[in-house]
Write a protein that holds these residues in place. Sequence first.
Motif, PDB file in Angstrom:
ATOM      1  N   UNK A   1     -18.435  -5.424 -27.191  1.00  0.00           N
ATOM      2  CA  UNK A   1     -18.212  -4.230 -28.004  1.00  0.00           C
ATOM      3  C   UNK A   1     -17.634  -3.098 -27.172  1.00  0.00           C
ATOM      4  N   UNK A   2     -18.173  -2.904 -25.948  1.00  0.00           N
ATOM      5  CA  UNK A   2     -17.705  -1.796 -25.109  1.00  0.00           C
ATOM      6  C   UNK A   2     -16.224  -1.952 -24.777  1.00  0.00           C
TER       7      UNK A   2
ATOM      8  N   UNK B   1     -13.876  -3.493 -26.622  1.00  0.00           N
ATOM      9  CA  UNK B   1     -13.055  -3.202 -27.798  1.00  0.00           C
ATOM     10  C   UNK B   1     -12.956  -1.699 -28.015  1.00  0.00           C
ATOM     11  N   UNK B   2     -14.085  -0.993 -27.883  1.00  0.00           N
ATOM     12  CA  UNK B   2     -14.064   0.460 -28.065  1.00  0.00           C
ATOM     13  C   UNK B   2     -13.122   1.126 -27.061  1.00  0.00           C
ATOM     14  N   UNK B   3     -13.219   0.704 -25.812  1.00  0.00           N
ATOM     15  CA  UNK B   3     -12.370   1.308 -24.778  1.00  0.00           C
ATOM     16  C   UNK B   3     -10.900   0.965 -24.981  1.00  0.00           C
ATOM     17  N   UNK B   4     -10.629  -0.258 -25.461  1.00  0.00           N
ATOM     18  CA  UNK B   4      -9.238  -0.650 -25.658  1.00  0.00           C
ATOM     19  C   UNK B   4      -8.623   0.081 -26.845  1.00  0.00           C
ATOM     20  N   UNK B   5      -9.408   0.297 -27.908  1.00  0.00           N
ATOM     21  CA  UNK B   5      -8.895   1.069 -29.046  1.00  0.00           C
ATOM     22  C   UNK B   5      -8.585   2.492 -28.612  1.00  0.00           C
ATOM     23  N   UNK B   6      -9.442   3.037 -27.739  1.00  0.00           N
ATOM     24  CA  UNK B   6      -9.171   4.370 -27.194  1.00  0.00           C
ATOM     25  C   UNK B   6      -7.862   4.360 -26.406  1.00  0.00           C
ATOM     26  N   UNK B   7      -7.633   3.316 -25.596  1.00  0.00           N
ATOM     27  CA  UNK B   7      -6.408   3.241 -24.810  1.00  0.00           C
ATOM     28  C   UNK B   7      -5.195   3.024 -25.712  1.00  0.00           C
TER      29      UNK B   7
END
Length: 435
Positions: free
Chosen positions: A323-324, A326-332
Amino acid sequence: MYMRRLVEFAEQHANDLPPVGYARRSYQWFVVITHDDRFEFIQADRGEQRVIPNRSRASGVSPILLTDKAEYVFKLPKNPANAKRAAECHLAYMKLLKECCEATRNELVQKIVQILERQDWQIPDGMKSTDVILFRTEAGDFPHEDNKVKKFWEDFLIKNSSKEENDSVCFICGRSAPAVKRHTIEFSVGKERTKLISANESAYLSYGLENSEIAPTCFECEQKYGQALSYLLRKYANKKQHGGPHMMEIGNVTYVYWARQNDPETTSMFTFLSDPDPVAVRRILSSPFKRAENHGSLDRICILALSANKARMVVRDYAEPPVWKVKNQIRQFFDAQQIVGAPKPASIYLLAACMYRDGRKEMQKEDVQDWMNWALYGKRLSERIVAKIVRRIQARGGMTWIHAAAIRSWLISQNKEHSCNEGNLRFAQKRAPLV
C-alpha cells in the motif's frame, strides 16, 4: 493467485455479498399473494432491483426458484410457435417449486404451487414472456428470502452444477470436490457480458475435459469469486460519477482494486487517476512522506486489469504491491506532470489520449496499461509513448500543456529527472511552441 484473493474478499465481506445462488437483478412484475389466496399483479418501477435467486442458462430448460421469466412461471410463450417450449419450461418450474415445498415446508411456497395449479389467474396486459416475476405477500414478505429456501436453492444448484462421480482438485482452494460444469456468473466489462472461465470449442479443451472443467473449480469457490468480482465491478448509482468504489474504466481497460486489509483511504486514491480532484491532488502532493513508517507496513492492495473479448474476459495484468508503495507512486505520478500553465491535474485518459488525434477511437489498450503501470508501480514508460507524443506535436504544429506534462512524465519515468529542468522544457517549447 487473484482467484484466491477474490475468494478471500468474499469471505471477508460475506455480509455485503448476496447468498450463494443469488444476485442483484432487475424484475418487471410483483405477483402479490393475497389473503384469499389469489394473485394480484403490480408492475415494478423501471430499473428496480433486488437480490433474488439466479442461475446461468445458455440453452435448454433450467428453472429459477420462485423468481423467473413469465414463460416459466405462467407458461406464457413468446409466440404461438413457442407454446410447446413454454409448457416444458412451466412443467420444470412447477417441479422445482414442489421440491422446494417438500424440503422446506414453507407455507408461502405451498400457496404459490396451489394457485398456479388452479390456473384461475389472468395474465395482465403488457406482460411479456421475458419479464421477470417476483412473488411477495401483501405484508411485503418475500418467500425467496426465507433461510430454508436459501439453503434448498444452494443445495439444488450444487447438485446440478457438477458431475458427482468425477471429483477434481479445485484449483482455487485445493480441496477434492466435483467441478462445476459451467461457471454461472457473468460480469459486465465495458459494454459486454463476459465469463472468466469457459470453453465451447475443441481447441480450448484439454485432457478430455469440457466446458468449465478445463479449470476445475468447486461450486463454493465458483460462487464466492463470482459474487466478489461482481461486487467489485459495480458502478456508482450516480451516472455523473466515473467508475465505482472499487473499479475504474479507462479506454477499453477496466481496473478493479481492493485492499486486503480494507483500507478505504488507499482505494479512494485510485479515483484520482481517472477523475483527478485538484484540491485532493494538492493535498496528496503536500502530504509528508515518512519513509520508515511506510516501509514498515505489510498491507497490500490487489489490482486486476481486465478487458473483454466477445463473451470472454481477458485478465491483462494482476499485482499485489504494498500500500505504501502505491500511495507514494501516485504522489510521484502527479508530481511528475507539474508544469507551468497546467490548468488541472491530468488523468490517465488525458495522458494516453494526447498521443492521438481522436483518443476515443484510436487509443490502444497497451497505452492505458503503460500509463497505469507508471502511475501505480513506477514502471518506465516505453519509447513508443514518447515517439507517439512527438509525432502528434509535429502533426499539430505546436505543444499543448498536456503534451508537456506527458513528456515530463516520460522523462521522469526514465529516471532522468535532471533532464527535465526548466531549460530543457524551454528548449522543447522553442521547437514546438506551447499552444
